[in-house]
Design a protein around this motif. Structure first.
Motif, short mmCIF file in Angstrom:
data_model
loop_
_atom_site.label_atom_id
_atom_site.label_comp_id
_atom_site.label_asym_id
_atom_site.label_seq_id
_atom_site.Cartn_x
_atom_site.Cartn_y
_atom_site.Cartn_z
N LEU A 137 0.84 -1.21 0.00
CA LEU A 137 0.00 0.00 0.00
C LEU A 137 0.87 1.25 0.00
N LEU A 138 1.90 1.23 0.88
CA LEU A 138 2.79 2.40 0.97
C LEU A 138 3.56 2.63 -0.33
N ASP A 139 3.81 1.54 -1.05
CA ASP A 139 4.57 1.67 -2.31
C ASP A 139 3.72 2.22 -3.45
N GLY A 140 2.49 2.57 -3.19
CA GLY A 140 1.68 3.21 -4.24
C GLY A 140 0.28 2.65 -4.38
N ALA A 141 0.06 1.39 -3.95
CA ALA A 141 -1.24 0.77 -4.13
C ALA A 141 -2.35 1.51 -3.37
N VAL A 142 -1.93 2.35 -2.42
CA VAL A 142 -2.90 3.07 -1.60
C VAL A 142 -3.77 4.03 -2.45
N ASN A 143 -3.24 4.41 -3.60
CA ASN A 143 -3.99 5.36 -4.45
C ASN A 143 -5.15 4.71 -5.18
N ASP A 144 -5.09 3.39 -5.33
CA ASP A 144 -6.18 2.69 -6.01
C ASP A 144 -7.20 2.24 -4.95
N LYS A 145 -8.43 2.78 -5.03
CA LYS A 145 -9.40 2.57 -3.96
C LYS A 145 -9.73 1.08 -3.74
N THR A 146 -9.95 0.35 -4.86
CA THR A 146 -10.35 -1.07 -4.70
C THR A 146 -9.20 -1.90 -4.11
#
Ligand code: ADP
Length: 343
Positions: A137-146
């Protein structure tokens, strides 16, 4: 001692010869000296031999002790009079006792090491999983809501598993160290099962599993610890639901006799292969590791059941057939209700 014996023999020889006619004083003296010297020498040699033999035995025993071969030797107490033999026996008995203690300590140490390795491994699994999700999530996945919701849910599930594991470990260690004292009282086991079943209704409904509690005309009073037996029934029903396929059935039955009541938790689940039956009560033993973890199992449920039932002076019995189902049961001492006793 050799000296005393030799002097006695010399005196006896002199007395004997003095009875023989024609034996002069000088001959008597010579005979006594010869008899004393020979017997002293013989007694000395024999005693030395005996002492040497016993000491040799002691050395041999010490050698075996050093090589840790003690378990291979058996020795009965002979009640020997010989002090050296006695010493030999005492050393052996003492060494055997110490060796037994050492063996037991070694076994405990091996068990402790194995347990620490198991616990570390069990803790590692959910921690690594949660860590992985959070880092992704911290590596970028946090931006995708699903993806965010999905990963957060997975991380939460891993942490819930970790919490359950720590709780179970604490319970187990408290029972083992005796920190949890059983509080025995008259309890209604039927009522207890009813309360536990109520808590599982939602979980069972999700899998379309029928949860059934057999009725009974009388109240079923037993002598037990309410809180701990609640934990036993909770663990058994939880397992029954976990290891039963959708649409199955879980049933609680009772077998009563004058002196005891047997509580049975029966399911129509996957069953347990015979080869695993006597191991499932061991800590972290699972028939299928991945399946158990996937269902949120800590691998400690039945170990806790075993310990609690041991605290009640009883044990769990299990019968199972692969593809047909399993049945876990335990017996508790029955107490007649006052109104029944008066009848
Ligand atoms: P877990 O948390 O893995 O369920 P338990 O100690 O409760 O740990 O059970 C040990 C193992 O025994 C389980 O992993 C499972 O393989 C087996 N088991 C226990 N109860 C049942 C059941 N009712 N039906 C089939 N297998 C069971």
């Amino acid at each position: 001692m050799a000296l005393l014996l030799a002097v006695t023999i010399a005196i006896v020889t002199a007395l004997f010869l003095s009875l023989v006619e024609g034996v002069g004083r000088q001959a008597l003296l010579v005979a006594s000296i010869i008899s004393f010297s020979v017997s002293y020498l013989l007694i000395f040699v024999v005693l030395e031999f005996l002492i040497f033999r016993e000491i040799n035995k002691i050395y041999k025993l010490m050698g075996k002790l050093r090589k840790k071969e003690l378990s291979g030797i058996r020795k009965e107490k002979s009640g020997a009079l010989n002090p050296l033999e006695k010493i030999n026996e005492e050393i052996f008995a003492f060494a055997a006792l110490k060796q037994k203690e050492i063996d037991e300590l070694k076994k405990l140490e091996a068990f402790r090491k194995e347990f620490i390795a198991d616990v570390s491994h069990e803790l590692k699994t959910p921690i690594f999983a949660a860590q992985g999700f959070v880092h992704t999530l911290l590596d970028g996945a946090v931006n995708d809501k699903t993806v965010r919701t999905k990963f957060l849910k997975k991380a939460a599930k891993s942490l819930d598993g970790l919490d359950a594991l720590v709780q179970d470990l604490l319970t187990l260690s408290q029972i083992e160290t005796g920190d949890i004292k059983m509080h025995f009282e008259q309890i209604d086991i039927h009522k207890l099962c009813h309360e536990v079943i109520d808590q599982f209704e939602e979980k069972a409904a999700k899998k379309h599993i029928k949860l059934h509690l057999d009725g009974h005309p009388n109240k079923l009073f037993v002598l037990a610890d309410w809180q701990r037996i609640t934990q036993v029934i909770t663990n058994l029903i939880s397992n029954a639901i976990n290891y039963t396929a959708d649409g199955g059935e879980v049933r609680i039955q009772f077998e009563t006799s004058k002196k005891s009541i047997i509580t049975i938790v029966k399911d129509t689940g996957e069953g347990i292969p015979v080869a695993h039956l006597n191991r499932i009560f061991e800590r972290f033993y699972r028939v299928e590791k991945s399946r158990s973890r996937e269902k949120g199992g800590t691998g400690l449920g039945l170990a806790i059941v075993k310990h609690i039932l041991e605290g009640h002076g009883t044990k769990a019995e299990v019968e199972s057939e692969v593809g047909v189902g399993s049945s876990f049961s335990f017996r508790l001492p029955r107490i007649k209700a006052e109104e029944e006793a008066e009848e």
